[in-house]
Design a protein around this motif. Structure first.
Motif, PDB file in Angstrom:
ATOM      1  N   LYS A  21       5.088   3.260  11.832  1.00 17.44           N
ATOM      2  CA  LYS A  21       5.941   2.492  10.944  1.00 17.44           C
ATOM      3  C   LYS A  21       6.003   3.182   9.585  1.00 17.44           C
ATOM      4  O   LYS A  21       4.976   3.542   9.021  1.00 17.44           O
ATOM      5  N   LEU A  41       7.741   3.362   5.562  1.00 21.72           N
ATOM      6  CA  LEU A  41       8.401   2.681   4.456  1.00 21.72           C
ATOM      7  C   LEU A  41       9.063   3.732   3.567  1.00 21.72           C
ATOM      8  O   LEU A  41       8.417   4.679   3.128  1.00 21.72           O
ATOM      9  N   GLU A  92      11.599   1.052   7.433  1.00 18.92           N
ATOM     10  CA  GLU A  92      12.102  -0.003   6.564  1.00 18.92           C
ATOM     11  C   GLU A  92      12.287   0.608   5.186  1.00 18.92           C
ATOM     12  O   GLU A  92      11.670   1.623   4.875  1.00 18.92           O
ATOM     13  N   TRP A  93      13.104  -0.025   4.349  1.00 19.83           N
ATOM     14  CA  TRP A  93      13.362   0.541   3.032  1.00 19.83           C
ATOM     15  C   TRP A  93      13.434  -0.518   1.949  1.00 19.83           C
ATOM     16  O   TRP A  93      13.753  -1.670   2.218  1.00 19.83           O
ATOM     17  N   ALA A 114       8.189  -2.404  -2.894  1.00 23.10           N
ATOM     18  CA  ALA A 114       7.308  -1.651  -1.992  1.00 23.10           C
ATOM     19  C   ALA A 114       5.923  -2.278  -1.946  1.00 23.10           C
ATOM     20  O   ALA A 114       5.337  -2.424  -0.864  1.00 23.10           O
ATOM     21  N   LYS A 156       6.056  -5.349   0.193  1.00 25.14           N
ATOM     22  CA  LYS A 156       6.161  -4.989   1.616  1.00 25.14           C
ATOM     23  C   LYS A 156       4.806  -4.551   2.172  1.00 25.14           C
ATOM     24  O   LYS A 156       4.414  -4.941   3.267  1.00 25.14           O
ATOM     25  N   TYR A 213       1.942   0.041   7.226  1.00 21.36           N
ATOM     26  CA  TYR A 213       2.759   1.234   7.413  1.00 21.36           C
ATOM     27  C   TYR A 213       1.839   2.419   7.602  1.00 21.36           C
ATOM     28  O   TYR A 213       0.769   2.492   7.000  1.00 21.36           O
ATOM     29  N   ALA A 227       4.503   6.376   3.874  1.00 19.38           N
ATOM     30  CA  ALA A 227       5.550   5.994   2.921  1.00 19.38           C
ATOM     31  C   ALA A 227       6.215   7.256   2.395  1.00 19.38           C
ATOM     32  O   ALA A 227       5.542   8.230   2.070  1.00 19.38           O
TER      33      ALA A 227
END
Length: 118
Positions: free
Chosen positions: A2, A4, A28-29, A36, A39, A45, A48
């Motif tokens: 995952k 970011l 995801e963004w 951030a 999130k 995650y 990143a």
């Protein structure tokens, strides 16, 4: 895995997330350091991708905050204004430092390299 993506240019970061998803990456963004942090508090995650130059909180400052929340997360820095100063200030400690515009194939390759280095 995952990922970011954090960049203050919403059109760029949303397109990047979409292009990564077409290549099988869960991306995801968000468009700010504050988003951030929220999130990362709620989600895990693996990596990143951070824009170095953003208003209010730079990617370098954001990395410090994210490290406190999720130690062990990996980072790739992106910059449209690549400078030796930014690199020396902390981007050198990331898995990779790329200058925009970045080719999607290069980013995917660097993401895969970073996540295999565990």
């Amino acid at each position: 895995m995952k990922i970011l993506l954090v960049d203050d240019e919403s059109e760029l970061v949303s397109a990047l997330a979409e292009r990564l998803s077409f290549r099988g990456l869960d991306a995801e963004w968000v468009c700010s350091g504050a988003e951030a942090i929220d999130k990362v508090k709620d989600n895990e995650y693996d990596l990143a991708v951070l824009d170095v130059k953003m208003p209010r909180m730079s990617g370098l400052e954001l990395r410090t905050e994210l490290d406190r929340i999720r130690p062990g997360m990996k980072y790739i820095f992106l910059s449209g204004h690549g400078s030796e100063e930014d690199y020396n200030a902390g981007a050198a400690k990331a898995e990779c430092y790329l200058v925009k515009p970045v080719k999607i194939e290069e980013l995917v390759d660097k993401i895969n390299q970073a996540l295999k280095s565990d």
